[in-house]
Scaffold this active site. Structure first.
Site, mmCIF file in Angstrom:
data_model
loop_
_atom_site.group_PDB
_atom_site.id
_atom_site.type_symbol
_atom_site.label_atom_id
_atom_site.label_comp_id
_atom_site.label_asym_id
_atom_site.label_seq_id
_atom_site.Cartn_x
_atom_site.Cartn_y
_atom_site.Cartn_z
ATOM 1 N N GLU A 261 -0.904 11.409 -20.890
ATOM 2 C CA GLU A 261 -1.981 10.832 -20.171
ATOM 3 C C GLU A 261 -3.096 10.740 -20.993
ATOM 4 O OE1 GLU A 261 -3.127 9.952 -17.278
ATOM 5 O OE2 GLU A 261 -5.245 10.109 -17.911
ATOM 6 N N GLY B 163 -1.435 2.170 -14.153
ATOM 7 C CA GLY B 163 -2.275 1.428 -13.144
ATOM 8 C C GLY B 163 -1.531 0.238 -12.575
ATOM 9 N N ASP C 294 -4.714 -4.479 -1.887
ATOM 10 C CA ASP C 294 -4.942 -4.279 -3.243
ATOM 11 C C ASP C 294 -5.585 -5.498 -4.231
ATOM 12 O OD1 ASP C 294 -3.479 -1.685 -3.009
ATOM 13 O OD2 ASP C 294 -1.740 -2.410 -4.193
ATOM 14 N N HIS D 83 -1.068 29.197 15.699
ATOM 15 C CA HIS D 83 -0.680 30.115 14.466
ATOM 16 C C HIS D 83 0.855 30.342 14.673
ATOM 17 C CE1 HIS D 83 -1.066 33.808 12.095
ATOM 18 N NE2 HIS D 83 -0.044 34.317 12.979
HETATM 19 P P1 FAD Z 1 1.256 -5.657 -1.417
HETATM 20 O O1 FAD Z 1 2.256 -4.456 -0.668
HETATM 21 O O2 FAD Z 1 1.461 -5.872 -2.873
HETATM 22 O O3 FAD Z 1 1.946 -6.921 -0.938
HETATM 23 C C1 FAD Z 1 1.667 -8.218 -1.339
HETATM 24 C C2 FAD Z 1 2.925 -9.218 -1.062
HETATM 25 O O4 FAD Z 1 2.340 -10.413 -1.217
HETATM 26 C C3 FAD Z 1 4.026 -9.189 -1.829
HETATM 27 O O5 FAD Z 1 5.060 -9.088 -0.992
HETATM 28 C C4 FAD Z 1 4.153 -10.247 -2.759
HETATM 29 O O6 FAD Z 1 5.422 -10.733 -3.318
HETATM 30 C C5 FAD Z 1 3.388 -11.232 -1.975
HETATM 31 N N1 FAD Z 1 2.843 -12.347 -2.505
HETATM 32 C C6 FAD Z 1 1.946 -12.248 -3.684
HETATM 33 N N2 FAD Z 1 1.411 -13.554 -3.950
HETATM 34 C C7 FAD Z 1 2.081 -14.546 -3.008
HETATM 35 C C8 FAD Z 1 1.894 -15.802 -2.887
HETATM 36 N N3 FAD Z 1 1.274 -16.533 -3.621
HETATM 37 N N4 FAD Z 1 2.619 -16.256 -1.778
HETATM 38 C C9 FAD Z 1 3.338 -15.572 -0.915
HETATM 39 N N5 FAD Z 1 3.380 -14.174 -1.042
HETATM 40 C C10 FAD Z 1 2.830 -13.652 -2.276
HETATM 41 N N6 FAD Z 1 0.456 3.500 -1.182
HETATM 42 C C11 FAD Z 1 0.413 4.605 -0.234
HETATM 43 O O7 FAD Z 1 -0.615 4.438 0.587
HETATM 44 N N7 FAD Z 1 1.145 5.733 -0.162
HETATM 45 C C12 FAD Z 1 2.140 5.666 -1.003
HETATM 46 O O8 FAD Z 1 2.863 6.680 -1.252
HETATM 47 C C13 FAD Z 1 2.380 4.814 -2.046
HETATM 48 N N8 FAD Z 1 3.123 4.909 -3.210
HETATM 49 C C14 FAD Z 1 3.418 3.767 -3.855
HETATM 50 C C15 FAD Z 1 4.482 3.992 -4.784
HETATM 51 C C16 FAD Z 1 4.620 3.218 -5.678
HETATM 52 C C17 FAD Z 1 5.816 3.225 -6.824
HETATM 53 C C18 FAD Z 1 3.757 1.900 -5.927
HETATM 54 C C19 FAD Z 1 4.023 0.916 -6.790
HETATM 55 C C20 FAD Z 1 2.804 1.900 -4.916
HETATM 56 C C21 FAD Z 1 2.715 2.740 -3.967
HETATM 57 N N9 FAD Z 1 1.525 2.685 -3.076
HETATM 58 C C22 FAD Z 1 1.429 3.559 -2.235
HETATM 59 C C23 FAD Z 1 0.543 1.685 -3.300
HETATM 60 C C24 FAD Z 1 0.935 0.433 -2.068
HETATM 61 O O9 FAD Z 1 2.414 0.122 -2.147
HETATM 62 C C25 FAD Z 1 -0.045 -0.514 -1.966
HETATM 63 O O10 FAD Z 1 -1.349 -0.109 -1.830
HETATM 64 C C26 FAD Z 1 0.212 -1.582 -0.851
HETATM 65 O O11 FAD Z 1 1.718 -2.248 -1.084
HETATM 66 C C27 FAD Z 1 -0.854 -2.649 -1.080
HETATM 67 O O12 FAD Z 1 -0.574 -3.698 0.257
HETATM 68 P P2 FAD Z 1 -0.805 -5.222 0.316
HETATM 69 O O13 FAD Z 1 -0.699 -5.607 1.645
HETATM 70 O O14 FAD Z 1 -2.279 -5.389 -0.403
HETATM 71 O O15 FAD Z 1 0.027 -5.760 -0.919
HETATM 72 P P1 NAD Z 2 -3.128 5.585 -11.569
HETATM 73 O O1 NAD Z 2 -4.171 4.739 -11.822
HETATM 74 O O2 NAD Z 2 -2.760 6.392 -10.327
HETATM 75 O O3 NAD Z 2 -2.744 6.323 -12.854
HETATM 76 C C1 NAD Z 2 -2.593 5.868 -13.993
HETATM 77 C C2 NAD Z 2 -2.918 6.925 -15.263
HETATM 78 O O4 NAD Z 2 -2.440 6.405 -16.416
HETATM 79 C C3 NAD Z 2 -4.247 7.490 -15.090
HETATM 80 O O5 NAD Z 2 -4.482 8.649 -15.145
HETATM 81 C C4 NAD Z 2 -4.905 6.848 -16.533
HETATM 82 O O6 NAD Z 2 -5.893 7.602 -17.119
HETATM 83 C C5 NAD Z 2 -3.626 6.831 -17.401
HETATM 84 N N1 NAD Z 2 -3.698 5.766 -18.371
HETATM 85 C C6 NAD Z 2 -4.062 4.587 -18.532
HETATM 86 N N2 NAD Z 2 -3.511 3.880 -19.599
HETATM 87 C C7 NAD Z 2 -3.090 4.762 -20.426
HETATM 88 C C8 NAD Z 2 -2.368 4.715 -21.466
HETATM 89 N N3 NAD Z 2 -2.494 3.726 -22.263
HETATM 90 N N4 NAD Z 2 -1.891 5.882 -22.144
HETATM 91 C C9 NAD Z 2 -1.735 6.900 -21.241
HETATM 92 N N5 NAD Z 2 -2.141 7.254 -19.908
HETATM 93 C C10 NAD Z 2 -2.843 6.000 -19.630
HETATM 94 O O7 NAD Z 2 -1.795 4.456 -11.598
HETATM 95 P P2 NAD Z 2 -0.367 4.222 -11.279
HETATM 96 O O8 NAD Z 2 0.237 5.721 -11.061
HETATM 97 O O9 NAD Z 2 0.329 3.282 -12.059
HETATM 98 O O10 NAD Z 2 -0.240 3.820 -9.739
HETATM 99 C C11 NAD Z 2 -1.186 2.640 -9.486
HETATM 100 C C12 NAD Z 2 -1.611 2.822 -7.981
HETATM 101 O O11 NAD Z 2 -0.645 2.785 -7.118
HETATM 102 C C13 NAD Z 2 -2.476 4.051 -7.777
HETATM 103 O O12 NAD Z 2 -3.598 4.090 -8.224
HETATM 104 C C14 NAD Z 2 -2.364 4.112 -6.407
HETATM 105 O O13 NAD Z 2 -3.390 3.347 -5.866
HETATM 106 C C15 NAD Z 2 -1.066 3.546 -5.991
HETATM 107 N N6 NAD Z 2 0.053 4.688 -5.741
HETATM 108 C C16 NAD Z 2 -0.183 5.384 -4.665
HETATM 109 C C17 NAD Z 2 0.516 6.175 -4.648
HETATM 110 C C18 NAD Z 2 0.505 7.232 -3.256
HETATM 111 O O14 NAD Z 2 -0.556 6.901 -2.446
HETATM 112 N N7 NAD Z 2 1.118 8.417 -3.190
HETATM 113 C C19 NAD Z 2 1.726 6.408 -5.039
HETATM 114 C C20 NAD Z 2 2.003 5.700 -6.211
HETATM 115 C C21 NAD Z 2 1.054 4.503 -6.326
#
Ligand code: FAD
Ligand code: NAD
Length: 466
Positions: A203, A267, A308, A440
């Site tokens: 990190e 990220g 997002d 509880h």
């Molecule tokens: P997205 O879910 O990113 O969907 C966007 C869609 O638009 C995609 O299907 C893409 O293909 C489509 N698209 C893009 N460009 C075009 C185009 N030009 N034409 C048509 N379609 C297009 N968030 C949580 O709240 N809880 C969690 O536990 C959690 N876990 C996560 C775990 C992982 C591994 C990752 C990667 C993310 C996680 N997130 C979690 C984050 C969460 O997935 C996102 O915040 C969420 O999906 C965002 O929703 P969205 O509708 O903005 O876009």
């Molecule tokens: P993140 O922003 O949560 O974490 C990225 C981490 O990488 C940070 O701590 C940052 O300081 C570190 N970092 C950045 N550049 C680095 C480098 N070059 N070397 C080492 N460390 C570095 O991003 P993520 O884990 O990729 O997840 C992306 C986003 O997806 C999250 O911010 C969150 O919004 C969403 N997400 C949410 C959930 C959930 O809600 N449970 C789960 C997965 C993802």
């Protein structure tokens, strides 16, 4: 050429929630996404598959812990193809369900990728079937985000994975380097470590989960420290080179280490590079997010944006709520996206969750707050679970006694935080929480007792008010 009142681009939790509400309100709606059914990153390669794997990891963790209670299961034998099938079926069930909901609501679902022709026209390259032109009164851009891959971490080698590749669970590598100690690094790193990989986390900053309060993170970090082989803070990867037996990684210093696989989780990048967007007045800010106001309007009157692609926190529930706001505005209601609290949950063991104002943010803003903490060592329920490492914390306005923020760490924190969101949204104060009778023995009592701590009257901790 076809015409619609509203087109939603992107079928993630933002886009499909918006499309469904718009249909419920009587609008003629089209939803465009490359997948066969709505779901987006969250359902296909994010929240849902990761939580299915984390559920299995939790079970393994608890089975190991059971030894302390006189119950031994032995070491688990993991059938990777069955585990993959379980995860894939979870995704299939959920996306099958969203597909059904599209039909029930008579949303026109177009499987393909959209480009923008002008502020009232889209072109959709249909998946495998030519192009379609669609005119619209309003559009909502919900194109989400993709994993960020800084050049230093980009290596054209399948052993270097992003979250999507890691969720495929190609194997259980003997050694795994996780770059990034954020949500994904800790969640997926925990899955692999529990399944048997020796996981090293690097990190860049001085602590894990930079956005969360340190007292909460400390509890998680302790456990992560024993689950992972190493956690290297203030560390970055300076070079990666593919070798026959692994990926050689250098961390700033002269020493290099060989890993079977690397997961890059540093990220996510907003998906705002939509072809043709520059033919509209929509603005993209310096960080790549589409600029919107609190009604989710862009600078182009016919185009809204949510999820997002418009900014942090990048969370599914934030995307859905923004989607509902955009639709209500389009339907003529005078509403805005003005949450007092957006919950954040890290689904590790223990889970870490917070909402509203954090103590760190209050300090940064120079805002005077009162802090009340209830340690789970004093919770009957936590003791029955043999999990006394948790903590419940309230951030309060010292004068009005209003609850401004809630932080939790411990098993089930992700469920418990919803009460904090409700308390903050309803403008509850410490007395409201104290007087609400909690069942509880449950972990929810820690919320009530942390309010009692604020008054120096907690039944299970002796901490008189000074
Ligand atoms: P997205 O879910 O990113 O969907 C966007 C869609 O638009 C995609 O299907 C893409 O293909 C489509 N698209 C893009 N460009 C075009 C185009 N030009 N034409 C048509 N379609 C297009 N968030 C949580 O709240 N809880 C969690 O536990 C959690 N876990 C996560 C775990 C992982 C591994 C990752 C990667 C993310 C996680 N997130 C979690 C984050 C969460 O997935 C996102 O915040 C969420 O999906 C965002 O929703 P969205 O509708 O903005 O876009
Ligand atoms: P993140 O922003 O949560 O974490 C990225 C981490 O990488 C940070 O701590 C940052 O300081 C570190 N970092 C950045 N550049 C680095 C480098 N070059 N070397 C080492 N460390 C570095 O991003 P993520 O884990 O990729 O997840 C992306 C986003 O997806 C999250 O911010 C969150 O919004 C969403 N997400 C949410 C959930 C959930 O809600 N449970 C789960 C997965 C993802």
């Amino acid at each position: 050429m076809s015409a619609t009142q509203l087109v939603v681009v992107g079928g993630g939790p933002g886009g499909y929630a918006a499309a469904f509400l718009a249909a419920d309100l009587g609008l003629h709606v089209a939803l465009v996404d490359p997948e066969v059914n709505p779901g987006g990153v969250c359902v296909y390669r994010g929240c849902i598959p990761s939580k299915a794997l984390l559920h299995v990891a939790k079970l393994i963790g608890e089975a190991r812990h059971a030894k302390a209670w006189g119950v031994e299961f032995g070491e688990p034998r993991v059938d990777l193809s069955k585990l993959r099938a379980f995860k894939d079926n979870v995704v299939k069930r959920l996306t099958g369900g969203t597909g059904q909901l599209v039909k029930h609501r008579k949303v026109t679902y177009i499987q393909g990728t959209a480009t923008i022709a002008d502020p009232h026209t889209l072109r959709v390259a249909r998946t495998g079937a030519g192009e379609e032109t669609l005119t619209f009164e309003h559009a909502i851009l919900a194109t989400g985000s993709v994993p960020a891959m800084p050049p230093a971490l980009r290596l054209d080698d399948p052993r270097v994975m992003d979250s999507t590749a890691a969720l495929e669970l190609p194997d259980i590598p003997k050694s795994l380097l996780v770059v990034g100690g954020g949500y994904i690094g800790l969640e997926l790193g925990s899955v692999y470590a529990t399944l048997g990989s020796a996981v090293t986390v690097v990190e860049m900053t001085g602590g894990l989960l930079p956005g969360a309060d340190r007292d909460l993170v400390d509890v998680l970090a302790k456990r992560i420290g024993s689950l992972m082989t190493a956690v290297l803070l203030n560390t970055t990867v300076t070079a990666m080179a593919p070798e026959r037996d692994g990926v050689r990684v250098t961390f700033g210093g002269p020493d290099a280490q060989l890993f079977d696989r690397v997961l890059v989780a540093v990220g996510r990048r907003p998906n705002s590079r939509i072809p043709g967007l520059d033919s509209t007045r929509v603005k993209v800010n310096e960080r790549g997010f589409i600029a919107v106001d609190e009604q989710m309007r862009t600078d182009e009157p016919s185009i809204f944006a949510i999820g997002d692609v418009v900014g942090e926190p990048m969370l599914a529930h934030k995307a859905s709520h923004e989607g509902r706001t955009a639709v209500e505005v389009i339907a003529g209601e005078n509403v805005a996206f003005e949450p007092r609290a957006i919950p954040a949950v890290v689904f590790t063991d223990p889970e870490l969750a917070w909402c509203g104002l954090t103590e760190a943010q209050a300090q940064k803003d120079g805002r005077k707050v009162a802090i009340a903490k209830f340690p789970w060592a004093a919770s009957g329920r936590a003791i029955t679970l043999d999990r006394t490492d948790g903590l419940t914390k309230l951030v309060l306005d010292p004068d009005s006694e209003r609850i401004l923020g809630v932080g939790l760490v411990g098993p089930g924190a992700g469920e418990l935080i919803a009460e904090g969101v409700l308390a903050i949204e309803m403008g509850a104060n410490a007395t409201d929480l104290k007087l609400s009778i909690h069942p509880h023995p449950t972990l929810t009592e820690t919320m009530m007792e942390s309010a009692e701590v604020f008054f120096g009257q907690a039944t299970h901790v002796y901490r008189p008010k000074r």
